[in-house]
Design a protein around this motif. Structure first.
Motif, short mmCIF file in Angstrom:
data_model
loop_
_atom_site.label_atom_id
_atom_site.label_comp_id
_atom_site.label_asym_id
_atom_site.label_seq_id
_atom_site.Cartn_x
_atom_site.Cartn_y
_atom_site.Cartn_z
N LYS A 48 -2.62 5.00 -1.12
CA LYS A 48 -2.17 3.61 -1.05
C LYS A 48 -0.74 3.51 -1.54
CE LYS A 48 -6.78 1.84 -1.89
NZ LYS A 48 -7.63 1.08 -2.78
N HIS A 49 -0.06 2.52 -0.99
CA HIS A 49 1.31 2.23 -1.40
C HIS A 49 1.29 1.66 -2.82
CE1 HIS A 49 5.27 0.29 -1.33
NE2 HIS A 49 5.56 1.21 -0.41
N PRO A 50 2.35 1.89 -3.61
CA PRO A 50 2.37 1.35 -4.98
C PRO A 50 2.21 -0.17 -5.04
CG PRO A 50 4.11 2.96 -4.71
CD PRO A 50 3.47 2.79 -3.38
N PHE A 51 2.77 -0.91 -4.08
CA PHE A 51 2.57 -2.36 -4.06
C PHE A 51 1.12 -2.71 -3.84
CE2 PHE A 51 7.14 -3.53 -2.74
CZ PHE A 51 7.50 -3.64 -4.07
N THR A 52 0.45 -1.97 -2.96
CA THR A 52 -0.97 -2.22 -2.69
C THR A 52 -1.79 -1.98 -3.94
OG1 THR A 52 -0.60 -1.49 -0.42
CG2 THR A 52 -2.88 -1.67 -1.15
N TYR B 284 -0.76 -2.19 -7.02
CA TYR B 284 -0.42 -3.25 -7.98
C TYR B 284 -1.18 -4.54 -7.66
CZ TYR B 284 2.40 -6.69 -10.49
OH TYR B 284 2.81 -7.70 -11.30
N ILE B 285 -1.24 -4.89 -6.38
CA ILE B 285 -1.95 -6.12 -5.97
C ILE B 285 -3.45 -5.97 -6.23
CG2 ILE B 285 -2.59 -7.51 -3.96
CD1 ILE B 285 0.27 -6.95 -2.90
N GLU B 286 -4.01 -4.82 -5.90
CA GLU B 286 -5.45 -4.62 -6.11
C GLU B 286 -5.81 -4.62 -7.60
OE1 GLU B 286 -6.41 -1.03 -4.08
OE2 GLU B 286 -6.62 -2.04 -2.14
N TYR B 287 -4.90 -4.19 -8.44
CA TYR B 287 -5.17 -4.19 -9.87
C TYR B 287 -5.35 -5.61 -10.41
CZ TYR B 287 -4.50 -3.42 -14.87
OH TYR B 287 -4.65 -3.40 -16.23
N TYR B 288 -4.52 -6.53 -9.95
CA TYR B 288 -4.58 -7.91 -10.43
C TYR B 288 -5.46 -8.82 -9.57
CZ TYR B 288 -1.00 -6.83 -13.81
OH TYR B 288 -0.31 -6.30 -14.86
N MET B 289 -6.02 -8.29 -8.51
CA MET B 289 -6.83 -9.11 -7.62
C MET B 289 -8.26 -9.23 -8.16
SD MET B 289 -6.83 -8.64 -3.52
CE MET B 289 -8.26 -7.63 -3.34
N ARG B 290 -8.94 -10.33 -7.85
CA ARG B 290 -10.32 -10.56 -8.26
C ARG B 290 -11.24 -9.69 -7.39
NH1 ARG B 290 -11.13 -16.12 -7.00
NH2 ARG B 290 -9.83 -16.61 -8.76
N SER B 291 -12.30 -9.17 -8.01
CA SER B 291 -13.22 -8.32 -7.25
C SER B 291 -14.03 -9.17 -6.27
CB SER B 291 -14.16 -7.59 -8.22
OG SER B 291 -15.04 -8.51 -8.82
N GLU B 292 -14.63 -8.48 -5.31
CA GLU B 292 -15.41 -9.18 -4.29
C GLU B 292 -16.66 -9.82 -4.88
OE1 GLU B 292 -17.46 -8.32 0.06
OE2 GLU B 292 -16.29 -6.75 -0.93
N LYS B 293 -17.30 -9.13 -5.84
CA LYS B 293 -18.49 -9.69 -6.47
C LYS B 293 -18.15 -10.97 -7.23
CE LYS B 293 -20.94 -5.34 -7.04
NZ LYS B 293 -21.50 -4.37 -8.00
N GLU B 294 -17.03 -10.95 -7.95
CA GLU B 294 -16.61 -12.14 -8.70
C GLU B 294 -16.29 -13.29 -7.74
OE1 GLU B 294 -15.60 -14.43 -12.07
OE2 GLU B 294 -16.68 -12.55 -11.87
N THR C 209 5.31 7.10 0.38
CA THR C 209 4.12 7.12 1.24
C THR C 209 3.86 8.50 1.83
OG1 THR C 209 5.46 6.32 3.07
CG2 THR C 209 4.23 4.69 1.82
N ASN C 210 4.84 9.37 1.86
CA ASN C 210 4.64 10.72 2.41
C ASN C 210 4.17 11.71 1.37
OD1 ASN C 210 5.34 9.98 4.99
ND2 ASN C 210 7.49 10.53 4.76
N GLN C 211 3.98 11.30 0.13
CA GLN C 211 3.56 12.23 -0.91
C GLN C 211 2.07 12.50 -0.88
OE1 GLN C 211 4.88 10.73 -4.66
NE2 GLN C 211 6.89 11.68 -4.50
#
Length: 153
Positions: free
Chosen positions: A74-78, A80-90, A68-70
């Motif tokens: 966003k954090h790598p977990f965040t 990863y979650i956003e990649y597999y999450m459904r978009s707001e429009k969908e 997180t200091n680099q």
């Protein structure tokens, strides 16, 4: 007396039962060599697992601080979650579709709830229907088919 026999409290059965003496805490009932005492210390499996878990958590917290200091947003977990999450429009499209289906079900249920069933006619002697024909034709007679007009050719 029969109640006592059913309950198993009869005096005759009580005298014939063998008396079993329980020996709580005695070593006389054990027939074999005694097991050596267990060694207690910091070498048990539970202590090893706890030590590995503590070291792993400390190492993960240091790695997490470094990631997180680099300068990443966003954090790598965040990510990863956003990649597999459904978009707001969908999500909005699916919600609107679900609302439309729910409204259709509501309208159909209102249509069915407003329907009136035809009145039931209670027959005084319903067994009489088994005795006579509904077309006033005697039982066992032959129906004249001369007057029948065919509707389908």
């Amino acid at each position: 007396m029969s109640f006592l026999c059913r309950a198993g409290i009869s005096t005759a059965t009580r005298s014939t039962r063998a008396v079993v003496q329980k020996r709580f805490g005695s070593h006389a009932a054990h027939s074999g060599p005694e097991a050596p005492p267990t060694q207690e210390g910091f070498t048990s499996g539970g202590f090893k697992i706890t030590l590995i878990a503590v070291v792993g958590l400390i190492a993960w917290s240091r790695i997490d601080e470094h990631l997180t200091n680099q300068g990443e947003e966003k954090h790598p977990f965040t990510r990863y979650i956003e990649y597999y999450m459904r978009s707001e429009k969908e999500s909005n499209r699916l919600n609107e579709q679900h609302i439309a289906l729910a409204q259709q079900v509501l309208e159909e249920s209102q249509i069915y709830s407003g329907a009136v069933l035809p009145p039931k006619i209670q027959l005084r002697y319903p067994d009489l229907l088994s005795n006579a024909s509904g077309r006033s034709v005697e039982i066992g007679s032959v129906v004249p088919v001369d007057n029948v007009i065919p509707k389908y050719h």
